[in-house]
Design an enzyme around this catalytic site. Structure first.
Site, PDB file in Angstrom:
ATOM      1  CD  GLU A 177      -2.690  -1.436   2.464  1.00 23.31           C
ATOM      2  OE1 GLU A 177      -2.742  -0.507   3.292  1.00 23.31           O
ATOM      3  OE2 GLU A 177      -3.266  -2.522   2.637  1.00 23.31           O
ATOM      4  CG  HIS A 228      -9.797  -5.783   1.776  1.00 23.47           C
ATOM      5  ND1 HIS A 228     -10.046  -6.829   2.648  1.00 23.47           N
ATOM      6  CD2 HIS A 228      -8.459  -5.580   1.809  1.00 23.47           C
ATOM      7  CE1 HIS A 228      -8.906  -7.238   3.172  1.00 23.47           C
ATOM      8  NE2 HIS A 228      -7.927  -6.503   2.679  1.00 23.47           N
ATOM      9  CG  ASN A 278      -0.825  -7.022  -1.046  1.00 22.85           C
ATOM     10  OD1 ASN A 278      -1.565  -7.600  -1.850  1.00 22.85           O
ATOM     11  ND2 ASN A 278      -1.140  -6.888   0.230  1.00 22.85           N
ATOM     12  CD  GLU A 311      -4.570  -7.881   2.217  1.00 24.31           C
ATOM     13  OE1 GLU A 311      -5.373  -7.137   2.805  1.00 24.31           O
ATOM     14  OE2 GLU A 311      -3.345  -7.681   2.208  1.00 24.31           O
ATOM     15  CG  ASP A 329     -12.553  -8.962   3.345  1.00 25.24           C
ATOM     16  OD1 ASP A 329     -12.534  -8.004   2.548  1.00 25.24           O
ATOM     17  OD2 ASP A 329     -11.903  -8.964   4.406  1.00 25.24           O
TER      18      ASP A 329
HETATM   19  O1  G3I Z   1      -3.424  -8.323  19.443  1.00 21.67           O
HETATM   20  C1  G3I Z   1      -3.656  -7.018  20.009  1.00 21.67           C
HETATM   21  C2  G3I Z   1      -4.327  -7.143  21.358  1.00 21.67           C
HETATM   22  O2  G3I Z   1      -3.452  -7.784  22.241  1.00 21.67           O
HETATM   23  C3  G3I Z   1      -4.691  -5.740  21.846  1.00 21.67           C
HETATM   24  O3  G3I Z   1      -5.407  -5.836  23.032  1.00 21.67           O
HETATM   25  C4  G3I Z   1      -5.545  -4.995  20.811  1.00 21.67           C
HETATM   26  C5  G3I Z   1      -5.855  -3.562  21.223  1.00 21.67           C
HETATM   27  O4  G3I Z   1      -6.064  -2.731  20.108  1.00 21.67           O
HETATM   28  O5  G3I Z   1      -4.846  -4.950  19.594  1.00 21.67           O
HETATM   29  C6  G3I Z   1      -4.552  -6.241  19.061  1.00 21.67           C
HETATM   30  O6  G3I Z   1      -3.857  -6.072  17.872  1.00 21.67           O
HETATM   31  C7  G3I Z   1      -4.626  -5.689  16.749  1.00 21.67           C
HETATM   32  C8  G3I Z   1      -4.412  -6.712  15.656  1.00 21.67           C
HETATM   33  O7  G3I Z   1      -5.067  -6.291  14.488  1.00 21.67           O
HETATM   34  C9  G3I Z   1      -4.964  -8.082  16.043  1.00 21.67           C
HETATM   35  O8  G3I Z   1      -6.334  -8.028  16.173  1.00 21.67           O
HETATM   36  C10 G3I Z   1      -4.130  -4.320  16.288  1.00 21.67           C
HETATM   37  O9  G3I Z   1      -4.456  -3.348  17.261  1.00 21.67           O
HETATM   38  C11 G3I Z   1      -4.787  -3.967  14.967  1.00 21.67           C
HETATM   39  O10 G3I Z   1      -4.204  -2.786  14.469  1.00 21.67           O
HETATM   40  C12 G3I Z   1      -4.559  -5.075  13.977  1.00 21.67           C
HETATM   41  O11 G3I Z   1      -5.242  -4.762  12.779  1.00 21.67           O
HETATM   42  C13 G3I Z   1      -4.826  -5.451  11.627  1.00 21.67           C
HETATM   43  C14 G3I Z   1      -4.481  -4.413  10.553  1.00 21.67           C
HETATM   44  O12 G3I Z   1      -4.204  -5.059   9.309  1.00 21.67           O
HETATM   45  C15 G3I Z   1      -3.220  -3.632  10.932  1.00 21.67           C
HETATM   46  O13 G3I Z   1      -2.090  -4.445  11.026  1.00 21.67           O
HETATM   47  C16 G3I Z   1      -5.957  -6.354  11.170  1.00 21.67           C
HETATM   48  O14 G3I Z   1      -6.125  -7.418  12.107  1.00 21.67           O
HETATM   49  C17 G3I Z   1      -5.627  -6.939   9.794  1.00 21.67           C
HETATM   50  O15 G3I Z   1      -6.733  -7.649   9.300  1.00 21.67           O
HETATM   51  C18 G3I Z   1      -5.299  -5.805   8.823  1.00 21.67           C
HETATM   52  O16 G3I Z   1      -4.940  -6.384   7.597  1.00 21.67           O
HETATM   53  C19 G3I Z   1      -4.730  -5.468   6.524  1.00 21.67           C
HETATM   54  C20 G3I Z   1      -3.584  -6.015   5.682  1.00 21.67           C
HETATM   55  O17 G3I Z   1      -2.448  -6.211   6.495  1.00 21.67           O
HETATM   56  C21 G3I Z   1      -3.259  -5.088   4.528  1.00 21.67           C
HETATM   57  N1  G3I Z   1      -4.442  -4.806   3.729  1.00 21.67           N
HETATM   58  C22 G3I Z   1      -5.619  -4.346   4.486  1.00 21.67           C
HETATM   59  C23 G3I Z   1      -5.955  -5.329   5.607  1.00 21.67           C
HETATM   60  C24 G3I Z   1      -7.214  -4.907   6.343  1.00 21.67           C
HETATM   61  O18 G3I Z   1      -7.039  -3.690   6.978  1.00 21.67           O
END
Ligand code: G3I
Length: 386
Positions: A171, A255, A219, A284, A286
């Protein structure tokens, strides 16, 4: 400088998969029976249907869930590729400067090895969701450049010959086709600010040096069809190919949030990338739906969602350069969508929260199966292109 690497031993969290093991025996028996009666060999799972057309079918995973038998069993039965949703990202793998943590990523690799799946790595460089030490470190461009190189090379080296393909840069381009502001580009950047895609090229060269056999991808989202953003990505990768920057493919995230506004020109976009000698992975997918308080969507939306999955899976299945079709998770129980839409949208995946197949699952299976019947040669063409 030698990194401190926190290596976990192979995970003990590999659950037993009795049903899946049983399928290994039942499926060939059914298949032989089908062949003897001249009927088509029926696919029992997405991974069987995908392998009949030489396609990888994958999903994003969270290794913390591998100890859940429903999660692990469905994953092993249906997919032949996995990609960590979060645990190979920068914040997870280098939470403090030069302190590397590969334990959860190693669990994904161990799961994949135990179930004959490929591992797609995601991601080495992204402008957002970086750890605080990196975002707030006030590094000079020279320091940042050293940090970036060290991170990419340490992670790619750790997973050499285990991760077959990497999202090297995620991105980096905006909706109008310009470069996104980021710590890598211009805040403060690695010294290549104003030089367009130069920092992206640098990341690819460093990744390639660490594992010359890994396939390297750019990506992005909202660039599946033909638009200003995908035009800019096309121009970038064309330029990379011309100059010998080591790139192997483009990831189209897929997405989809607007049920009635599908990306247009997806097949044409795949075709123009293929003509450059690149592979495409749908990385990715959905399809977000309006949901009620219980997280459920209505039947009409589920049918429309299935239709969209079918169209996109069919486009990928038909093109030999489209080597992988992946969804961003597989069960509606675990998806990033409700959390990012204040609970208004969700139900975006192909299994419901109880791990039951949704109409979208059948739609994808049908798209793969139909292609196997329509063009039996597609498998060899795709494998040759892969
Ligand atoms: O695991 C911690 C947890 O311990 C904590 O309590 C909580 C509090 O906010 O955060 C948790 O971590 C989160 C993690 O997801 C797991 O759920 C992060 O805050 C959150 O920022 C993270 O979001 C992810 C996001 O990317 C940022 O990395 C999403 O799960 C994930 O689906 C999303 O994936 C992205 C791809 O990498 C790139 N393309 C878009 C896609 C969707 O946004």
């Amino acid at each position: 400088m030698k990194p401190h690497v926190d290596l976990k031993t192979r995970s003990a969290a590999i659950a037993p998969f009795r049903r899946w093991q049983l399928n290994l025996f039942v499926f060939p028996a059914l298949c032989i029976a089908a062949l003897l009666t001249a009927a088509a060999c029926p696919a029992q799972s997405l991974r069987q249907a995908a392998s009949q057309i030489g396609l990888l079918v994958g999903t994003a995973v969270n290794p913390r869930l591998f100890s859940n038998p429903d999660y692990a069993g469905t994953l092993a039965r249906e997919f032949n590729m996995v990609e960590p949703e979060n645990v190979m990202k920068w914040a997870a793998t280098e939470p403090a400067e030069d302190r590397f943590s590969f334990g959860p990523g190693d669990e994904v690799v161990a799961f994949a090895e135990a179930h004959d799946m490929k591992v797609r790595g995601h991601n080495l460089l992204w402008g957002v969701y970086n750890p605080a030490w990196l975002k707030q470190g006030h590094f000079t461009p020279k320091q940042l450049r050293r940090i970036m190189k060290h991170h990419i090379q340490t992670e790619v080296s750790h997973y050499r010959s285990k991760v077959f393909a990497w999202d090297v840069v995620n991105e980096a381009i905006d909706a109008k086709g310009g470069m996104k502001h980021s710590i890598w580009y211009d805040q403060p950047g690695i010294g290549l600010s104003g030089k367009g895609t130069a920092y992206v090229a640098r990341a690819f060269r460093w990744a390639h040096a660490a594992d010359p056999k890994a396939l390297l991808f750019y990506n992005d989202y909202d660039a599946e069809g033909i638009n200003a953003k995908s035009d800019a990505i096309y121009a970038m990768v064309k330029d990379f190919k011309r100059r010998g920057v080591p790139i192997d493919g483009v990831g189209l995230q897929m997405h989809l949030f607007k049920l009635h506004q599908l990306p247009s020109g997806v097949a044409a976009n795949i075709e123009r990338l293929a003509k450059l000698g690149l592979r495409v992975h749908i990385t990715e997918m959905d399809v977000a739906l309006p949901i009620n308080a219980e997280g459920e969507a209505d039947a009409a939306s589920l049918a429309e969602q299935a239709n969209i999955y079918h169209q996109m899976a069919a486009i990928c299945a038909r093109h030999p350069a489209c080597a992988a079709f992946q969804t961003w998770g597989f069960t509606d129980k675990y998806s990033w969508i409700p959390g990012s839409t204040k609970g208004k949208e969700g139900a975006g995946l192909i299994f419901n929260a109880a791990y039951q197949r949704k109409p979208a699952y059948t739609a994808v299976l049908d798209a793969f199966t139909a292609e196997a019947k329509a063009d039996p040669a597609i498998k060899e063409q795709r494998l040759a292109a892969r």
